[in-house]
Design a protein around this motif. Structure first.
Motif, PDB file in Angstrom:
ATOM      1  N   THR A 257      42.808   0.996  60.475  1.00 32.11           N
ATOM      2  CA  THR A 257      42.124   2.434  59.946  1.00 32.11           C
ATOM      3  C   THR A 257      42.634   2.750  58.368  1.00 32.11           C
ATOM      4  O   THR A 257      43.350   3.695  58.210  1.00 32.11           O
ATOM      5  CB  THR A 257      42.491   3.455  60.809  1.00 32.11           C
ATOM      6  OG1 THR A 257      42.687   3.012  62.214  1.00 32.11           O
ATOM      7  CG2 THR A 257      41.666   4.608  60.917  1.00 32.11           C
ATOM      8  N   CYS A 258      42.063   1.805  57.699  1.00 30.13           N
ATOM      9  CA  CYS A 258      42.385   2.286  56.068  1.00 30.13           C
ATOM     10  C   CYS A 258      41.734   3.670  55.885  1.00 30.13           C
ATOM     11  O   CYS A 258      40.696   3.852  56.054  1.00 30.13           O
ATOM     12  CB  CYS A 258      41.722   1.118  55.444  1.00 30.13           C
ATOM     13  SG  CYS A 258      41.010   1.267  53.623  1.00 30.13           S
ATOM     14  N   PRO A 259      42.407   3.969  54.881  1.00 31.85           N
ATOM     15  CA  PRO A 259      41.881   5.695  54.571  1.00 31.85           C
ATOM     16  C   PRO A 259      40.519   5.335  53.742  1.00 31.85           C
ATOM     17  O   PRO A 259      39.961   6.279  53.645  1.00 31.85           O
ATOM     18  CB  PRO A 259      43.139   6.237  53.901  1.00 31.85           C
ATOM     19  CG  PRO A 259      44.214   4.990  53.450  1.00 31.85           C
ATOM     20  CD  PRO A 259      43.857   3.969  54.516  1.00 31.85           C
ATOM     21  N   LEU A 260      40.308   4.368  53.085  1.00 28.84           N
ATOM     22  CA  LEU A 260      39.051   4.025  52.203  1.00 28.84           C
ATOM     23  C   LEU A 260      37.981   3.594  53.014  1.00 28.84           C
ATOM     24  O   LEU A 260      36.911   3.979  52.903  1.00 28.84           O
ATOM     25  CB  LEU A 260      39.551   3.126  51.282  1.00 28.84           C
ATOM     26  CG  LEU A 260      40.569   3.686  50.097  1.00 28.84           C
ATOM     27  CD1 LEU A 260      40.719   2.691  48.790  1.00 28.84           C
ATOM     28  CD2 LEU A 260      40.068   5.046  49.508  1.00 28.84           C
ATOM     29  N   HIS A 261      38.354   2.621  53.996  1.00 30.96           N
ATOM     30  CA  HIS A 261      37.189   1.907  54.731  1.00 30.96           C
ATOM     31  C   HIS A 261      37.090   1.908  56.221  1.00 30.96           C
ATOM     32  O   HIS A 261      36.411   1.439  56.778  1.00 30.96           O
ATOM     33  CB  HIS A 261      37.406   0.404  54.305  1.00 30.96           C
ATOM     34  CG  HIS A 261      37.375   0.194  52.692  1.00 30.96           C
ATOM     35  ND1 HIS A 261      38.677  -0.124  52.036  1.00 30.96           N
ATOM     36  CD2 HIS A 261      36.452   0.361  51.882  1.00 30.96           C
ATOM     37  CE1 HIS A 261      38.350  -0.177  50.945  1.00 30.96           C
ATOM     38  NE2 HIS A 261      37.148   0.038  50.606  1.00 30.96           N
ATOM     39  N   GLY A 262      38.096   2.781  56.931  1.00 29.41           N
ATOM     40  CA  GLY A 262      38.150   2.622  58.203  1.00 29.41           C
ATOM     41  C   GLY A 262      37.088   3.494  58.732  1.00 29.41           C
ATOM     42  O   GLY A 262      36.480   4.571  58.233  1.00 29.41           O
TER      43      GLY A 262
ATOM     44  N   GLY B 212      43.883  -5.478  58.164  1.00 25.83           N
ATOM     45  CA  GLY B 212      42.592  -5.242  58.230  1.00 25.83           C
ATOM     46  C   GLY B 212      42.080  -3.733  58.187  1.00 25.83           C
ATOM     47  O   GLY B 212      42.773  -3.078  58.774  1.00 25.83           O
ATOM     48  N   CYS B 213      41.245  -3.382  57.159  1.00 22.32           N
ATOM     49  CA  CYS B 213      40.713  -2.197  56.960  1.00 22.32           C
ATOM     50  C   CYS B 213      40.148  -1.588  58.216  1.00 22.32           C
ATOM     51  O   CYS B 213      40.492  -0.200  58.461  1.00 22.32           O
ATOM     52  CB  CYS B 213      39.674  -2.077  55.921  1.00 22.32           C
ATOM     53  SG  CYS B 213      40.427  -2.262  54.308  1.00 22.32           S
ATOM     54  N   PHE B 214      39.295  -2.219  58.989  1.00 27.30           N
ATOM     55  CA  PHE B 214      39.119  -1.612  60.093  1.00 27.30           C
ATOM     56  C   PHE B 214      39.918  -1.677  61.365  1.00 27.30           C
ATOM     57  O   PHE B 214      40.341  -0.414  61.871  1.00 27.30           O
ATOM     58  CB  PHE B 214      37.740  -2.524  60.710  1.00 27.30           C
ATOM     59  CG  PHE B 214      37.300  -2.044  61.949  1.00 27.30           C
ATOM     60  CD1 PHE B 214      36.491  -0.978  62.088  1.00 27.30           C
ATOM     61  CD2 PHE B 214      37.478  -3.002  63.137  1.00 27.30           C
ATOM     62  CE1 PHE B 214      36.014  -0.459  63.353  1.00 27.30           C
ATOM     63  CE2 PHE B 214      37.234  -2.445  64.446  1.00 27.30           C
ATOM     64  CZ  PHE B 214      36.453  -1.409  64.569  1.00 27.30           C
TER      65      PHE B 214
ATOM     66  N   GLU C 219      43.856  -5.266  53.305  1.00 30.40           N
ATOM     67  CA  GLU C 219      42.896  -6.505  52.901  1.00 30.40           C
ATOM     68  C   GLU C 219      42.058  -6.108  51.707  1.00 30.40           C
ATOM     69  O   GLU C 219      41.639  -7.039  51.300  1.00 30.40           O
ATOM     70  CB  GLU C 219      42.010  -6.902  54.225  1.00 30.40           C
ATOM     71  CG  GLU C 219      40.906  -5.822  54.505  1.00 30.40           C
ATOM     72  CD  GLU C 219      40.010  -6.402  55.826  1.00 30.40           C
ATOM     73  OE1 GLU C 219      40.359  -7.443  56.078  1.00 30.40           O
ATOM     74  OE2 GLU C 219      39.389  -5.620  56.040  1.00 30.40           O
ATOM     75  N   HIS C 220      41.853  -4.877  51.418  1.00 34.12           N
ATOM     76  CA  HIS C 220      40.942  -4.683  50.297  1.00 34.12           C
ATOM     77  C   HIS C 220      41.794  -4.774  49.050  1.00 34.12           C
ATOM     78  O   HIS C 220      41.368  -4.631  47.900  1.00 34.12           O
ATOM     79  CB  HIS C 220      40.087  -3.162  50.344  1.00 34.12           C
ATOM     80  CG  HIS C 220      41.292  -2.116  50.145  1.00 34.12           C
ATOM     81  ND1 HIS C 220      41.547  -1.154  51.312  1.00 34.12           N
ATOM     82  CD2 HIS C 220      41.789  -1.430  49.389  1.00 34.12           C
ATOM     83  CE1 HIS C 220      42.475  -0.234  50.990  1.00 34.12           C
ATOM     84  NE2 HIS C 220      42.645  -0.493  49.701  1.00 34.12           N
ATOM     85  N   GLU C 221      43.096  -4.735  49.208  1.00 35.13           N
ATOM     86  CA  GLU C 221      43.773  -4.761  47.994  1.00 35.13           C
ATOM     87  C   GLU C 221      43.710  -6.155  47.044  1.00 35.13           C
ATOM     88  O   GLU C 221      43.679  -7.107  47.738  1.00 35.13           O
ATOM     89  CB  GLU C 221      45.337  -4.398  48.189  1.00 35.13           C
ATOM     90  CG  GLU C 221      45.776  -2.955  48.533  1.00 35.13           C
ATOM     91  CD  GLU C 221      47.371  -2.804  48.713  1.00 35.13           C
ATOM     92  OE1 GLU C 221      47.789  -2.900  47.767  1.00 35.13           O
ATOM     93  OE2 GLU C 221      47.641  -2.694  49.738  1.00 35.13           O
TER      94      GLU C 221
END
Ligand code: ZN
Length: 135
Positions: A66-71, A61-63, A111-113
């Motif tokens: 800590t996804c570099p794009l959406h974290g 999960g991006c949150f 998850e955004h992929e």
């Protein structure tokens, strides 16, 4: 209160991208386990698991990871969240290291992929692992 509400909102097992990837893999004829720990000592259950091939897939999960794009860091309880998210990252690393020492391949996707791309990548790893074994 806000933190627990956020946990409830975000922390669902069957997140949509994960389910799409599973559906695509199933359509490709792949069979796998869902939400299983690869090894007994592993802290985190894999989202998709191929036990005989020793492939563990995590759709992060991006949150939470800590996804570099959406974290993001929530505006309230900021210090608590920073610590919490850092702990998540540390656990991810420890989990990956543990699995690697036990001979597992760890595949991580955000998850955004695009689920189609993710499913294709997983299929490729499964195919190459199978062909290596039959050599
Ligand atoms: Zn993301």
């Amino acid at each position: 209160v806000e933190a627990s509400r956020r946990m409830q909102r975000v922390q669902r097992r069957d997140t949509r991208p994960e389910r799409l990837v599973r559906t695509l893999l199933h359509a490709k004829g792949l069979r796998y386990f869902v939400d299983r720990a690869p090894v007994a000592r592993s802290g985190r259950r894999a989202d998709i698991l191929f036990p005989r091939l020793r492939i563990a897939v995590y759709i992060d999960g991006c949150f939470w990871h800590t996804c570099p794009l959406h974290g993001t860091t929530p505006k309230s309880n900021t210090a608590w969240w920073i610590a919490k998210l850092a702990t998540n990252r540390k656990r991810d690393r420890e989990n990956d290291e543990l699995l690697a020492t036990e001979g597992w391949a760890v595949l991580r996707y955000w998850e955004h992929e695009d689920p189609i791309t993710v499913a294709d990548k997983i299929e490729a790893v499964v195919a190459s692992t199978r062909s290596k074994r039959s050599e």
